[in-house]
Design a protein around this motif. Structure first.
Motif, PDB file in Angstrom:
ATOM      1  N   ILE A  11       0.833  -1.197   0.109  1.00  0.00           N
ATOM      2  CA  ILE A  11       0.006  -0.109  -0.073  1.00  0.00           C
ATOM      3  C   ILE A  11       0.937   1.202  -0.021  1.00  0.00           C
ATOM      4  O   ILE A  11       0.648   2.318  -0.792  1.00  0.00           O
ATOM      5  CB  ILE A  11      -1.048  -0.052   1.262  1.00  0.00           C
ATOM      6  N   PHE A  12       1.893   1.166   0.803  1.00  0.00           N
ATOM      7  CA  PHE A  12       2.862   2.695   0.700  1.00  0.00           C
ATOM      8  C   PHE A  12       3.720   2.496  -0.422  1.00  0.00           C
ATOM      9  O   PHE A  12       4.090   3.549  -0.738  1.00  0.00           O
ATOM     10  CB  PHE A  12       3.855   2.136   2.123  1.00  0.00           C
ATOM     11  N   GLU A  13       3.705   1.470  -1.254  1.00  0.00           N
ATOM     12  CA  GLU A  13       4.277   1.459  -2.424  1.00  0.00           C
ATOM     13  C   GLU A  13       3.714   2.173  -3.576  1.00  0.00           C
ATOM     14  O   GLU A  13       4.178   2.896  -4.427  1.00  0.00           O
ATOM     15  CB  GLU A  13       4.622  -0.168  -3.007  1.00  0.00           C
ATOM     16  N   ILE A  14       2.449   2.705  -3.242  1.00  0.00           N
ATOM     17  CA  ILE A  14       1.608   3.354  -4.094  1.00  0.00           C
ATOM     18  C   ILE A  14       1.817   4.842  -3.775  1.00  0.00           C
ATOM     19  O   ILE A  14       1.571   5.442  -4.879  1.00  0.00           O
ATOM     20  CB  ILE A  14      -0.114   3.093  -3.753  1.00  0.00           C
ATOM     21  N   GLY A  15       2.316   5.151  -2.691  1.00  0.00           N
ATOM     22  CA  GLY A  15       2.383   6.480  -2.302  1.00  0.00           C
ATOM     23  C   GLY A  15       3.599   7.179  -2.898  1.00  0.00           C
ATOM     24  O   GLY A  15       3.440   8.433  -2.967  1.00  0.00           O
ATOM     25  N   TRP A  16       4.596   6.514  -3.162  1.00  0.00           N
ATOM     26  CA  TRP A  16       5.587   7.051  -3.718  1.00  0.00           C
ATOM     27  C   TRP A  16       5.467   7.751  -5.087  1.00  0.00           C
ATOM     28  O   TRP A  16       5.759   8.912  -5.758  1.00  0.00           O
ATOM     29  CB  TRP A  16       7.198   6.476  -3.577  1.00  0.00           C
ATOM     30  N   PRO A  17       4.912   6.760  -6.314  1.00  0.00           N
ATOM     31  CA  PRO A  17       4.621   7.388  -7.480  1.00  0.00           C
ATOM     32  C   PRO A  17       3.501   8.418  -7.285  1.00  0.00           C
ATOM     33  O   PRO A  17       3.447   9.415  -8.142  1.00  0.00           O
ATOM     34  CB  PRO A  17       4.035   6.067  -8.268  1.00  0.00           C
ATOM     35  N   LEU A  18       2.478   8.236  -6.336  1.00  0.00           N
ATOM     36  CA  LEU A  18       1.599   9.323  -6.047  1.00  0.00           C
ATOM     37  C   LEU A  18       2.233  10.652  -5.768  1.00  0.00           C
ATOM     38  O   LEU A  18       1.809  11.721  -6.353  1.00  0.00           O
ATOM     39  CB  LEU A  18       0.672   8.731  -5.171  1.00  0.00           C
ATOM     40  N   GLY A  19       2.908  10.437  -4.934  1.00  0.00           N
ATOM     41  CA  GLY A  19       3.777  11.829  -4.292  1.00  0.00           C
ATOM     42  C   GLY A  19       4.571  12.379  -5.640  1.00  0.00           C
ATOM     43  O   GLY A  19       4.424  13.682  -5.605  1.00  0.00           O
ATOM     44  N   LEU A  20       5.361  11.645  -6.470  1.00  0.00           N
ATOM     45  CA  LEU A  20       6.014  12.139  -7.270  1.00  0.00           C
ATOM     46  C   LEU A  20       5.020  12.757  -8.531  1.00  0.00           C
ATOM     47  O   LEU A  20       5.402  14.071  -9.112  1.00  0.00           O
ATOM     48  CB  LEU A  20       6.737  11.133  -8.118  1.00  0.00           C
ATOM     49  N   LYS A  21       3.837  12.525  -8.766  1.00  0.00           N
ATOM     50  CA  LYS A  21       2.991  12.881  -9.765  1.00  0.00           C
ATOM     51  C   LYS A  21       2.307  14.037  -9.206  1.00  0.00           C
ATOM     52  O   LYS A  21       2.444  14.996  -9.904  1.00  0.00           O
ATOM     53  CB  LYS A  21       1.974  11.715 -10.019  1.00  0.00           C
ATOM     54  N   LEU A  32       6.450  19.259  -0.336  1.00  0.00           N
ATOM     55  CA  LEU A  32       5.485  18.549   0.385  1.00  0.00           C
ATOM     56  C   LEU A  32       5.313  17.052  -0.184  1.00  0.00           C
ATOM     57  O   LEU A  32       5.517  16.043   0.434  1.00  0.00           O
ATOM     58  CB  LEU A  32       4.362  18.997   0.642  1.00  0.00           C
ATOM     59  N   TRP A  33       5.113  17.232  -1.472  1.00  0.00           N
ATOM     60  CA  TRP A  33       4.729  15.862  -1.941  1.00  0.00           C
ATOM     61  C   TRP A  33       6.092  14.998  -2.573  1.00  0.00           C
ATOM     62  O   TRP A  33       5.907  13.970  -2.246  1.00  0.00           O
ATOM     63  CB  TRP A  33       4.030  16.271  -3.528  1.00  0.00           C
ATOM     64  N   ILE A  34       7.120  15.736  -2.512  1.00  0.00           N
ATOM     65  CA  ILE A  34       8.406  14.761  -2.621  1.00  0.00           C
ATOM     66  C   ILE A  34       8.545  14.149  -1.249  1.00  0.00           C
ATOM     67  O   ILE A  34       9.057  12.999  -1.242  1.00  0.00           O
ATOM     68  CB  ILE A  34       9.595  15.791  -3.112  1.00  0.00           C
ATOM     69  N   LEU A  35       8.323  14.882  -0.279  1.00  0.00           N
ATOM     70  CA  LEU A  35       8.557  14.281   1.105  1.00  0.00           C
ATOM     71  C   LEU A  35       7.588  13.037   1.439  1.00  0.00           C
ATOM     72  O   LEU A  35       7.860  12.137   1.880  1.00  0.00           O
ATOM     73  CB  LEU A  35       8.400  15.380   2.328  1.00  0.00           C
ATOM     74  N   VAL A  36       6.434  13.300   0.741  1.00  0.00           N
ATOM     75  CA  VAL A  36       5.374  12.169   0.870  1.00  0.00           C
ATOM     76  C   VAL A  36       6.082  10.875   0.203  1.00  0.00           C
ATOM     77  O   VAL A  36       5.768   9.799   0.426  1.00  0.00           O
ATOM     78  CB  VAL A  36       4.102  12.363   0.261  1.00  0.00           C
ATOM     79  N   ALA A  37       6.496  11.154  -1.137  1.00  0.00           N
ATOM     80  CA  ALA A  37       7.326  10.175  -1.925  1.00  0.00           C
ATOM     81  C   ALA A  37       8.440   9.420  -0.940  1.00  0.00           C
ATOM     82  O   ALA A  37       8.335   8.196  -1.081  1.00  0.00           O
ATOM     83  CB  ALA A  37       7.608  10.516  -3.157  1.00  0.00           C
ATOM     84  N   ILE A  38       9.296  10.191  -0.337  1.00  0.00           N
ATOM     85  CA  ILE A  38      10.354   9.514   0.206  1.00  0.00           C
ATOM     86  C   ILE A  38      10.029   8.875   1.321  1.00  0.00           C
ATOM     87  O   ILE A  38      10.321   7.758   1.545  1.00  0.00           O
ATOM     88  CB  ILE A  38      11.226  10.719   0.664  1.00  0.00           C
ATOM     89  N   ILE A  39       8.947   9.513   2.194  1.00  0.00           N
ATOM     90  CA  ILE A  39       8.412   8.748   3.454  1.00  0.00           C
ATOM     91  C   ILE A  39       7.969   7.348   2.943  1.00  0.00           C
ATOM     92  O   ILE A  39       7.867   6.436   3.525  1.00  0.00           O
ATOM     93  CB  ILE A  39       7.463   9.540   4.265  1.00  0.00           C
ATOM     94  N   SER A  40       6.946   7.302   2.027  1.00  0.00           N
ATOM     95  CA  SER A  40       6.410   6.239   1.371  1.00  0.00           C
ATOM     96  C   SER A  40       7.539   5.471   1.039  1.00  0.00           C
ATOM     97  O   SER A  40       7.218   3.950   1.310  1.00  0.00           O
ATOM     98  CB  SER A  40       5.122   6.426   0.197  1.00  0.00           C
ATOM     99  N   MET A  41       8.423   5.443   0.152  1.00  0.00           N
ATOM    100  CA  MET A  41       9.411   4.644  -0.116  1.00  0.00           C
ATOM    101  C   MET A  41      10.137   4.161   1.185  1.00  0.00           C
ATOM    102  O   MET A  41      10.388   2.828   1.394  1.00  0.00           O
ATOM    103  CB  MET A  41      10.539   5.328  -0.935  1.00  0.00           C
ATOM    104  N   SER A  42      10.384   4.753   2.065  1.00  0.00           N
ATOM    105  CA  SER A  42      11.118   4.595   3.191  1.00  0.00           C
ATOM    106  C   SER A  42      10.260   3.372   4.030  1.00  0.00           C
ATOM    107  O   SER A  42      10.750   2.354   4.605  1.00  0.00           O
ATOM    108  CB  SER A  42      11.516   5.625   4.128  1.00  0.00           C
ATOM    109  N   VAL A  43       8.906   3.630   4.310  1.00  0.00           N
ATOM    110  CA  VAL A  43       8.157   2.868   5.172  1.00  0.00           C
ATOM    111  C   VAL A  43       8.002   1.540   4.204  1.00  0.00           C
ATOM    112  O   VAL A  43       7.925   0.453   4.842  1.00  0.00           O
ATOM    113  CB  VAL A  43       6.746   3.636   5.443  1.00  0.00           C
ATOM    114  N   SER A  44       7.727   1.659   3.134  1.00  0.00           N
ATOM    115  CA  SER A  44       7.348   0.778   2.044  1.00  0.00           C
ATOM    116  C   SER A  44       8.683  -0.419   2.174  1.00  0.00           C
ATOM    117  O   SER A  44       8.579  -1.641   2.400  1.00  0.00           O
ATOM    118  CB  SER A  44       7.208   1.039   0.626  1.00  0.00           C
TER     119      SER A  44
END
Length: 106
Positions: A11-21, A32-44
């Motif tokens: 599920i978190f794997e979805i967060g990083w391409p979404l954050g980049l988009k 902010l969205w780049i941080l969402v992507a980085i955090i999602s990548m890390s958690v995932s």
């Protein structure tokens, strides 16, 4: 517990391409969205690492990327008007069938 961690990782794997988009579309909140992507990548990645303690690496990786791919496809269709052609949906369903098969084979 490891399977739950793997599903959450997917599920978190979805967060990083979404954050980049979103960072490409956002005027004032790119960072902010780049941080969402980085955090999602890390958690995932962390949850994938955890789940591999008992789940074979090939199974874990296939499930992780499959959930991320299908989830991102669904987000794209719902949120960004991406094509929902029968071929895309059929292909995504084959990924889901593969994920179920890997779980059942374990």
């Amino acid at each position: 517990m490891n399977w739950i961690a793997l599903i959450i990782a997917g599920i978190f794997e979805i967060g990083w391409p979404l954050g980049l988009k979103m960072s490409q579309q956002a005027e004032n909140s790119k960072v902010l969205w780049i941080l969402v992507a980085i955090i999602s990548m890390s958690v995932s990645g962390g949850l994938l690492w955890y789940s591999q303690k008992t789940i074979p690496i090939g199974t874990a990786y296939a499930v992780w990327t499959g959930l991320g791919a299908v989830g991102t496809l669904i987000v794209g269709i719902i949120s960004f008007g991406d094509s929902a052609s029968i071929y895309r949906l059929l292909s995504a369903s084959l990924i889901v069938i593969g994920i179920i098969g890997l779980k059942m084979a374990q």
